[in-house]
Design an enzyme around this catalytic site. Structure first.
Site, PDB file in Angstrom:
ATOM      1  N   HIS A 158       0.900  -1.325   0.084  1.00  0.00           N
ATOM      2  CA  HIS A 158       0.186   0.077   0.080  1.00  0.00           C
ATOM      3  C   HIS A 158       0.820   1.431   0.087  1.00  0.00           C
ATOM      4  CE1 HIS A 158      -3.690  -2.501   0.467  1.00  0.00           C
ATOM      5  NE2 HIS A 158      -3.331  -2.751   1.477  1.00  0.00           N
ATOM      6  N   ASP A 193      -2.751 -10.379  -2.570  1.00  0.00           N
ATOM      7  CA  ASP A 193      -3.404 -10.169  -1.146  1.00  0.00           C
ATOM      8  C   ASP A 193      -4.851  -9.876  -1.343  1.00  0.00           C
ATOM      9  OD1 ASP A 193      -1.992  -8.755   1.516  1.00  0.00           O
ATOM     10  OD2 ASP A 193      -3.802  -7.765   0.958  1.00  0.00           O
ATOM     11  N   HIS A 195      -6.218  -7.299  -0.349  1.00  0.00           N
ATOM     12  CA  HIS A 195      -6.533  -6.112  -0.740  1.00  0.00           C
ATOM     13  C   HIS A 195      -5.732  -5.689  -1.888  1.00  0.00           C
ATOM     14  CE1 HIS A 195      -6.751  -6.278   3.881  1.00  0.00           C
ATOM     15  NE2 HIS A 195      -7.843  -5.311   3.478  1.00  0.00           N
ATOM     16  N   ASP A 282      -4.269 -12.780   3.677  1.00  0.00           N
ATOM     17  CA  ASP A 282      -5.509 -12.363   4.272  1.00  0.00           C
ATOM     18  C   ASP A 282      -6.871 -12.679   3.308  1.00  0.00           C
ATOM     19  OD1 ASP A 282      -4.306 -10.516   2.325  1.00  0.00           O
ATOM     20  OD2 ASP A 282      -4.610  -8.831   3.873  1.00  0.00           O
TER      21      ASP A 282
HETATM   22 ZN   LIG Z   1      -4.118  -7.037   2.602  1.00  0.00          ZN
END
Ligand SMILES: [Zn+2]
Length: 341
Positions: A158, A193, A195, A282
């Site tokens: 991120h 991931d 996200h 995740d």
């Molecule tokens: Zn994540």
């Protein structure tokens, strides 16, 4: 498979973050390292301490003012009367077309996308060692090993060139890809991931030499909200070199693998000489973030499909939070990856 990890990566120990406005304990805890080390050992990996590679490989993807900010902001923040122990921004620019602020508070808003990346006295050191684990894994693959695993924590995907966010400070996957570029004309980054890998996408968005591909929970109702949609395809020379595959919430193994097949076909068409896998665990059905429903066995299937690309591969740890199966999920992935080699 060789695993790279430094004890110094534990020192960053963030206390809080805001979730839907409510103060919560920060889930990106140092104890994640113990679970991930156990998972790597169970897959037969040997653990190695990386060397100090200095700032050069990090500065290859991050701006000088951002690195100076990360290095000094905690000390400066403590000079503000009544300031919090951790650096957490309380103002964000609507856009960043204005001047660069001189103050610590202004710069925190400028360089921090959200409240989930608090900076303590130890953060920069831990983030550098996390990145150096990625550099060392990339160097290992460049020296002829088919694959290496970088146990990067804090995670990185991120983080943009000059912005921290979502538990991330230095973009370890981007650092690995840029390091691989010394020997490879074309590098692909595949982010699995939960996200969207918004920072990684941002760093390479205008480039045609690094293909960025991300499979993730649909950002329409999920972090990072502003990025990760299918129509984000790159810009300028990079147009067509970013590929997003958002999935409906709670999608399980079969839907994930279908998207992965599409991702792998795009990577094959790009014909890279090396691959970075941004490995978040995740997407697991029992992860506290609860966005997707990949099973423990599903991670082995995901790994087998990626390993079938037969590319020199640097596996970089991203997310994956505390739950009973965190170790097993890493073991499943690394064992599945190795079984195809
Ligand atoms: Zn994540």
């Amino acid at each position: 498979m060789k695993t790279f990890y430094a004890e110094e990566q534990r020192r960053h120990d963030p206390k809080g973050f805001l979730s839907s406005g409510a103060p919560q304990p920060n889930p990106e805890k140092p104890v994640r390292i113990d679970r991930l080390l156990a998972g790597a050992r169970a897959a037969g990996c040997s653990i190695h301490h990386p060397s100090d590679h200095g700032l050069a490989p990090i500065a290859a993807v991050h701006s000088p003012e951002y690195l100076e900010f990360l290095q000094n902001i905690h000390r400066r923040w403590q000079l503000i009367p009544g300031a919090s122990h951790e650096v957490i921004p309380n103002i964000h620019p609507i856009n960043r077309s204005g001047s660069y602020p001189a103050s610590a508070v202004g710069q925190a808003g400028y360089h921090m996308a959200d409240t989930s990346c608090p900076i303590s006295a130890e953060t920069f050191e831990s983030a550098c060692w996390s990145a150096w684990s990625a550099v060392e894994a990339a160097a290992t693959v460049m020296s002829g090993e088919p694959a290496a695993y970088a146990l990067c924590r804090p995670p990185g995907h991120h983080a943009f060139a000059d912005v921290a966010g979502g538990f991330c400070f230095i973009n370890n996957s981007a650092v690995a890809a840029q390091t691989l570029r010394k020997h490879a004309d074309r590098v692909a980054i595949l982010d699995v991931d939960l996200h969207h890998g918004n920072g990684t996408q941002g760093i390479f968005y205008g480039r045609a030499d690094v293909l960025t591909v991300s499979i993730h929970a649909d950002p329409v109702r999920f972090y990072p909200f502003f990025w990760g949609y299918a129509d984000e395809r790159g810009e300028g020379a990079g147009l067509g070199y970013n590929y997003n595959l958002p999935l409906a919430r709670k999608s399980g193994d079969d839907i994930f693998l279908e998207a992965l097949d599409s991702a792998c076909r795009r990577i094959e068409a790009f014909a890279p000489q090396a691959l970075v896998v941004a490995l978040g665990l995740d997407a697991f059905e029992g992860d506290p973030f609860g966005g997707l429903s990949v099973s423990t066995a599903g991670f082995a299937r995901i790994a087998e499909r990626i390993a079938a690309l037969r590319l020199p591969s640097v596996i970089v740890q991203e997310g994956g939070y505390l739950c009973d199966a965190l170790s097993d999920n890493l073991t499943s992935f690394l064992t599945g990856f190795g079984s195809m080699r």
